[in-house]
Design a protein around this motif. Structure first.
Motif, PDB file in Angstrom:
ATOM      1  N   ILE A 190       0.826  -1.220   0.000  1.00 24.95           N
ATOM      2  CA  ILE A 190       0.000   0.000   0.000  1.00 24.95           C
ATOM      3  C   ILE A 190       0.851   1.257   0.000  1.00 24.95           C
ATOM      4  N   PRO A 206       2.533   2.618  -3.855  1.00 24.15           N
ATOM      5  CA  PRO A 206       1.555   2.390  -4.907  1.00 24.15           C
ATOM      6  C   PRO A 206       2.160   2.584  -6.300  1.00 24.15           C
ATOM      7  N   ASN A 227      -5.617   7.510  -4.879  1.00 25.54           N
ATOM      8  CA  ASN A 227      -5.240   6.383  -5.721  1.00 25.54           C
ATOM      9  C   ASN A 227      -6.500   5.553  -5.980  1.00 25.54           C
ATOM     10  N   THR A 279      -7.243   2.635  -7.437  1.00 24.62           N
ATOM     11  CA  THR A 279      -7.266   1.203  -7.084  1.00 24.62           C
ATOM     12  C   THR A 279      -7.454   1.054  -5.571  1.00 24.62           C
ATOM     13  N   GLN A 280      -6.726   1.881  -4.817  1.00 28.58           N
ATOM     14  CA  GLN A 280      -6.802   1.742  -3.355  1.00 28.58           C
ATOM     15  C   GLN A 280      -8.159   2.195  -2.813  1.00 28.58           C
ATOM     16  N   ILE A 287     -10.528  -0.483  -3.160  1.00 28.74           N
ATOM     17  CA  ILE A 287     -10.345  -1.532  -2.135  1.00 28.74           C
ATOM     18  C   ILE A 287     -11.070  -1.127  -0.843  1.00 28.74           C
ATOM     19  N   ILE A 336      -6.200  -3.192   6.043  1.00 29.90           N
ATOM     20  CA  ILE A 336      -5.878  -2.658   4.717  1.00 29.90           C
ATOM     21  C   ILE A 336      -6.611  -1.329   4.504  1.00 29.90           C
ATOM     22  N   ILE A 387      -4.776   2.334   3.892  1.00 28.66           N
ATOM     23  CA  ILE A 387      -5.033   3.131   2.687  1.00 28.66           C
ATOM     24  C   ILE A 387      -5.540   4.517   3.075  1.00 28.66           C
ATOM     25  N   HIS A 422      -3.816   8.369   2.634  1.00 31.47           N
ATOM     26  CA  HIS A 422      -4.499   9.535   2.066  1.00 31.47           C
ATOM     27  C   HIS A 422      -4.700  10.620   3.130  1.00 31.47           C
TER      28      HIS A 422
END
Ligand code: ADP
Length: 385
Positions: A224, A227, A270, A272-273, A276, A349, A353, A357
């Motif tokens: 993570i 990235p 991000n 993709t994150q 998730i 997770i 993430i 941020h």
């Protein structure tokens, strides 16, 4: 007032010294103004700054010079021990302490020509400067320490991530062997391995599948902080729609009431994150839900000028408040695997993430009634906003 205004806005010690020197030169005569710092741990006094005269400031020495060791007659030590000013009886020199919350930070020394006479007013003025300077220097030092500490924490976290990555990666190799050889046993020794032997083989296979899932989650977690995509404007509406499409089958099968607001905003991050984060939270809302009519609700509001606050709410089994923190720790689960599938990495997770941020995540929940997971994400700020 002007002096204290200027000082409170400074977080850089060198700037503080020059503001001190500038104001001192307006208020009292000197040939040389010296600022020394005291380090209580090493009991050393070091030269931090000096100006010869207002017109001729000498350069600031970058590396502080150790001036003196314990010497009771030395005026510096007199000031440091007593935390009071000292005026030389035979020469126009004033020594005043810089104090913050009873702690002595250092000494300001003002040295004048032999014919100059320092008055009490001069001494009081320099003392006021010393008091304010002491507070400002302590504040600047704390600021420096905080920055150094966060850099250190970041470095250690990176080290830990690298370690986790390498270890998880290396653990996969032997696991592939275990899986491969159990497969060979199952196929080539079908005739010989029966009854209990078969059950053992099932257990070995089950355990390796589970271990693979755990390792994969560790790999996700360790990746993570490095990235592959850079931050950009991400439409949360698109992200949530993508996740909904992925879960289409489960949503239909369970006839879930899925409530999403209109005008979902874009955030800076991000993609993709962020997907998730929503996937894990929505997934949990459906998994930890025993109600005949399952409800998942997503919402958002402005948290402050730079962040949005989102929530993912469900009407599921809920969580006891004593576990509100524990569930965000990796591999911590509140149920047995047979009851609810999972590795216990999903929320760790999510947390990592969100923190990458610069946001926070937390939960509010009532057992049997449902849970609401909140998290903040940065807004897309234009340069003019
Ligand atoms: P996993 O889902 O693999 O168990 P998570 O890290 O996602 O791992 O969640 C950790 C634990 O937190 C879960 O095992 C569950 O006990 C609890 N939990 C998470 N989300 C919810 C939810 N929406 N409702 C009730 N409990 C939850």
């Amino acid at each position: 007032y002007e002096f204290s205004e200027q000082l409170t806005s400074k977080l850089d010690v060198d700037q503080i010294y020059s503001v001190v020197a500038e104001h001192a030169s307006r208020l009292l005569p000197f040939n040389k103004l010296v600022i020394t710092l005291y380090d209580p741990e090493t009991e050393a006094i070091s030269l931090a700054y000096q100006v010869q005269k207002r017109e001729d400031p000498s350069p600031v020495p970058r590396a502080p010079v150790q001036l003196t060791q314990h010497d009771s007659d030395d005026p510096y030590w007199k000031v440091i021990r007593s935390k009071r000013s000292y005026q030389d009886p035979s020469f126009p020199v004033l020594y005043v302490p810089m104090i913050s919350k009873e702690t002595i930070m250092g000494v300001i020394t003002s040295i004048a020509d032999p014919e100059t006479k320092y008055s009490d007013t001069h001494l009081r003025l320099l003392e006021s400067i010393g008091n304010l300077a002491g507070i400002a220097i302590e504040k600047a030092k704390l600021h420096e320490e905080t920055i150094a500490k966060s850099a250190e924490i970041e470095r250690r976290n990176k080290e830990l991530d690298d370690f986790t990555y390498v270890v998880s990666h290396d653990l996969k190799e032997p696991l592939i062997s275990v899986e491969g050889f159990s497969n060979i046993l199952r196929l080539d020794y079908r005739e010989i391995i029966q009854g209990e032997g078969k059950e053992y083989l099932d257990s070995i296979e089950g355990a390796s599948v589970r271990m693979k899932a755990l390792i994969d989650d560790l790999l996700v977690l360790s990746r993570i902080s490095r990235p592959s995509e850079s931050f950009k404007s991400v439409s949360t509406e698109k992200v949530i729609n993508d996740v909904k499409t992925e879960m289409e089958y489960t949503l239909r099968q369970k006839d879930v009431r899925f409530i999403v607001p209109e005008n979902l905003p874009s955030v800076f991050g991000n993609e993709t994150q962020i997907k998730i984060v929503f996937r894990n939270l929505i997934g949990n809302s459906l998994k930890f839900n025993d109600k005949p009519q399952q409800i998942v609700e997503i919402g958002f509001e402005e948290a402050d000028s730079s962040r949005y606050k989102f929530f993912v709410r469900d009407n599921g089994i809920g969580i006891d408040s004593e576990f509100f923190e524990k569930i965000f720790i990796i591999f911590q689960r509140l149920h047995r695997r047979e009851q609810y599938e999972g590795t216990g990495a999903g929320l760790a997770i999510v947390k990592k993430i969100v923190e990458l941020h610069k946001g926070t995540v937390w939960v509010e929940s009532v057992p049997d009634k449902g849970s609401t997971f909140y998290f903040t994400l940065p807004k897309v700020l234009s340069l003019n906003s």
